[in-house]
Write a protein that holds these residues in place. Structure first.
Motif, PDB file in Angstrom:
ATOM      1  N   PRO A   1      46.533  47.413  48.447  1.00 22.02           N
ATOM      2  CA  PRO A   1      47.825  47.388  48.433  1.00 22.02           C
ATOM      3  C   PRO A   1      48.466  48.806  48.683  1.00 22.02           C
ATOM      4  O   PRO A   1      49.888  48.763  49.075  1.00 22.02           O
TER       5      PRO A   1
ATOM      6  N   ASP B   1      49.289  43.983  51.899  1.00 20.44           N
ATOM      7  CA  ASP B   1      49.356  42.592  51.637  1.00 20.44           C
ATOM      8  C   ASP B   1      50.428  41.666  52.231  1.00 20.44           C
ATOM      9  O   ASP B   1      50.007  40.665  52.465  1.00 20.44           O
TER      10      ASP B   1
ATOM     11  N   HIS C   1      49.474  38.730  54.691  1.00 26.30           N
ATOM     12  CA  HIS C   1      49.971  37.401  54.259  1.00 26.30           C
ATOM     13  C   HIS C   1      50.554  36.685  55.433  1.00 26.30           C
ATOM     14  O   HIS C   1      50.161  35.377  55.716  1.00 26.30           O
TER      15      HIS C   1
ATOM     16  N   LYS D   1      53.589  36.778  44.324  1.00 28.75           N
ATOM     17  CA  LYS D   1      54.538  37.336  45.024  1.00 28.75           C
ATOM     18  C   LYS D   1      55.530  36.860  45.800  1.00 28.75           C
ATOM     19  O   LYS D   1      56.499  36.650  45.952  1.00 28.75           O
TER      20      LYS D   1
ATOM     21  N   ASN E   1      50.362  35.099  47.852  1.00 29.79           N
ATOM     22  CA  ASN E   1      50.155  36.390  47.723  1.00 29.79           C
ATOM     23  C   ASN E   1      49.973  36.570  46.119  1.00 29.79           C
ATOM     24  O   ASN E   1      50.958  36.328  45.428  1.00 29.79           O
ATOM     25  N   ARG E   2      48.428  36.474  45.677  1.00 25.37           N
ATOM     26  CA  ARG E   2      48.315  36.358  44.148  1.00 25.37           C
ATOM     27  C   ARG E   2      48.577  37.749  43.833  1.00 25.37           C
ATOM     28  O   ARG E   2      48.167  37.687  42.218  1.00 25.37           O
ATOM     29  N   THR E   3      48.684  38.731  44.289  1.00 23.75           N
ATOM     30  CA  THR E   3      48.939  40.275  43.688  1.00 23.75           C
ATOM     31  C   THR E   3      47.504  40.657  43.104  1.00 23.75           C
ATOM     32  O   THR E   3      46.515  39.983  43.529  1.00 23.75           O
ATOM     33  N   ASP E   4      47.793  41.434  42.088  1.00 20.71           N
ATOM     34  CA  ASP E   4      46.331  41.863  41.547  1.00 20.71           C
ATOM     35  C   ASP E   4      46.215  41.009  40.388  1.00 20.71           C
ATOM     36  O   ASP E   4      45.339  41.526  39.307  1.00 20.71           O
TER      37      ASP E   4
ATOM     38  N   TYR F   1      45.038  43.750  46.182  1.00 21.11           N
ATOM     39  CA  TYR F   1      45.735  42.391  46.026  1.00 21.11           C
ATOM     40  C   TYR F   1      45.232  41.204  46.823  1.00 21.11           C
ATOM     41  O   TYR F   1      43.959  41.607  47.651  1.00 21.11           O
TER      42      TYR F   1
END
Ligand code: GAP
Length: 495
Positions: A232, A242, A246, A282, A303-306, A334
């Motif tokens: 990220p 990210d 995406h 996100k 986008n599941r981020t961290d 991410y």
């Protein structure tokens, strides 16, 4: 053309694509079995997905994690607390409904204004006699509904011989968590750098309250998931990595479905609004397909981020990071997650391929499936089943072609009917062996050693030497060439 679900359900059963699970016992709720043609179609979808997204990309690797996992996985992931649907029960008939969907089904009403006559009223509409809206159970029309309660969709089971709380675990409701908990194993084993992804295909289980629409929403299904790990802190195309990745994955997934035959007019994107986003996301974009019941989710790209890696670090105590040599820092990647249902993809491919055409005044049903998805690639059909030399040549051809492609032999009807049967299940090529192929020994006539190939979509026929068959099919089925490219040099024959 628009096709109803009933037509596809009926074709699926009649031709051996999909059967109701445990049908002889009255069926098991929202579970389906894939028959001889269905299993080939399903395997083909999974095979091309795996090849295109895992094997052919140098930023991807594969995984096959177990369905049963440590129960803490599901606490860390949030599924124990959050993977719930609000549910209401009928106090009379005991049926159970999703509270947020209860007004999306037609409802039963005993109308006081018409001496208690029973009516079935369209979802969300009032009774046209008394003006009343639904308040009671939509199914029996008599019972009051309970207040909504949260119902966890995971199937609970016990690990080991003792049925006690300590042994409780769950059938996985998504394949994704198997990837997250193996992140470090894969990293150590493959020495990958960010960005890279892990792909997995496997079964998932959800105790859906309102399954339905054939194989669209079932309690046991298969997923094809990718968790794509990005840094990220990096910029790609002048944007946070990210966000850029995406968008790339959304475009790649759209292109993939178009490549295997879905009409782009039947696919559209749906951007999740803030109140629709899962607790970990996100941003999420769904690919919707125009199913017979309306635009519905074919797959999601989140986008599941961290979120997941941090949660598993917190619950397991094990650091799940990647070391950035350049910046000399540990990074929690991410995650971009393209997640598709195999069964939903299969349903969309079937619906999109289905055509009813008029050919010489007769109805022809044809599945215009992409050749790589078609369950059977070649059907070998003898013109006369009483001629042993024709039959023997047919069997010999089936066995030879069958080493490379799914090939079947059929001599159980006249040729016109045999062609129709193959059209209806999407077989791209029929090869016909006739008298001219083998000649007539009694009359002293030699065969020409040629057979007829008929192509499903154009119904064109060409006559080719038997020795050319593998070259022709190889170029089309394995090399991506078109029928027109390959057959230009061969004489057309009358159909
Ligand atoms: N790991 C993310 C995830 O599981 P999801 O949107 O819940 O996200 C992803 O599921 C895909 O799995 C869906 O787009 C759909 O294709 C398929 N899927 C989900 N639930 C399903 C069900 N009950 N029956 C059939 N397919 C399902």
């Amino acid at each position: 053309m628009t096709v109803t679900m009933d037509v596809i359900v009926s074709l699926s059963k009649r031709r051996g694509f999909i059967f109701q699970s445990s049908e002889i016992y009255g069926g098991a709720g929202a579970a389906w079995d894939y028959g001889p043609l269905g299993v080939e179609l399903k395997n083909n979808i999974k095979r091309v997905w795996w090849r295109d997204f895992v094997q052919q990309r140098d930023d991807m690797v594969g995984l096959d994690a177990s369905i049963l996992m440590h129960p803490t996985v599901w606490r860390a992931s949030g599924h124990v607390d959050n993977f719930t649907d609000p549910m209401v029960d009928c106090r009379e008939c005991r049926r159970r409904f999703r509270a947020d969907k209860v007004d999306e089904t037609d409802w039963t009403h005993y109308c006081a204004a018409t001496k208690g006559n029973k009516f079935t009223i369209k979802a969300g509409e009032p009774c046209k006699h008394c003006g009343q809206r639904r308040t009671l159970c939509p199914e029996c029309g008599k019972g009051e509904l309970t207040a909504p309660r949260q119902f966890n969709l995971m199937f609970k089971t016990f690990m080991g011989p003792v049925e006690e709380d300590a042994a409780v675990t769950y059938l996985r409701p998504e394949t994704a968590q198997g990837i997250f908990v193996n992140f470090d194993n894969v990293l150590q084993a493959t020495r990958r750098k960010l960005p890279f992804g892990i792909g997995q295909i496997g079964k998932a289980f959800r105790n859906e309250i309102t399954p339905g629409n054939f194989i669209f929403r079932t309690r046991e299904f298969e997923q094809m998931e990718i968790e794509y790990f990005v840094n990220p802190h990096e910029q790609v195309d002048g944007r946070p990595a990210d966000e850029a990745w995406h968008d790339r994955w959304i475009a790649d997934c759209q292109a993939w479905f178009a490549r295997y035959g879905l009409d782009p007019a039947n696919v559209k994107l749906h951007e999740h609004a803030a109140d629709e986003l899962a607790h970990y996301a996100k941003r999420t974009v769904d690919l919707l397909y125009r199913f017979p019941m309306g635009w519905s989710e074919l797959m999601g790209i989140a986008n599941r981020t961290d979120f997941d890696l941090k949660q598993h670090t917190k619950f397991s105590g094990k650091s799940l990071t990647w070391f950035d040599e350049e910046r000399k820092e540990h990074v929690v990647p991410y995650v971009i997650e393209p997640s598709a249902g195999v069964d939903r993809a299969l349903l969309a491919f079937l619906l999109d391929a289905y055509r009813e055409e008029q050919v010489r005044g007769e109805k022809r049903v044809v599945l215009r499936l992409h050749p790589e998805l078609a369950p059977v690639k070649v059907a070998v059909l003898p013109l006369l089943k009483k001629r042993t030399d024709i039959v023997a040549t047919g069997h010999e051809l089936r066995s030879r072609l069958g080493r490379r492609w799914v090939t079947l032999y059929d001599d159980t009807a006249a040729i016109g009917r045999l062609y129709r049967r193959q059209d209806e299940v999407g077989t791209p090529f029929c090869v016909t062996v006739d008298v001219k192929t083998v000649g007539d020994a009694e009359k002293g006539e030699a065969g020409d050693g040629k057979v007829t190939i008929r192509e499903r979509d154009s119904m064109e026929q060409i006559r080719v030497p038997i020795g050319d068959l593998e070259g022709i099919f190889g170029r089309i089925l394995d090399g991506g060439a078109t029928w027109t490219d390959v057959t230009a040099g061969y004489p057309r024959t009358e159909s």
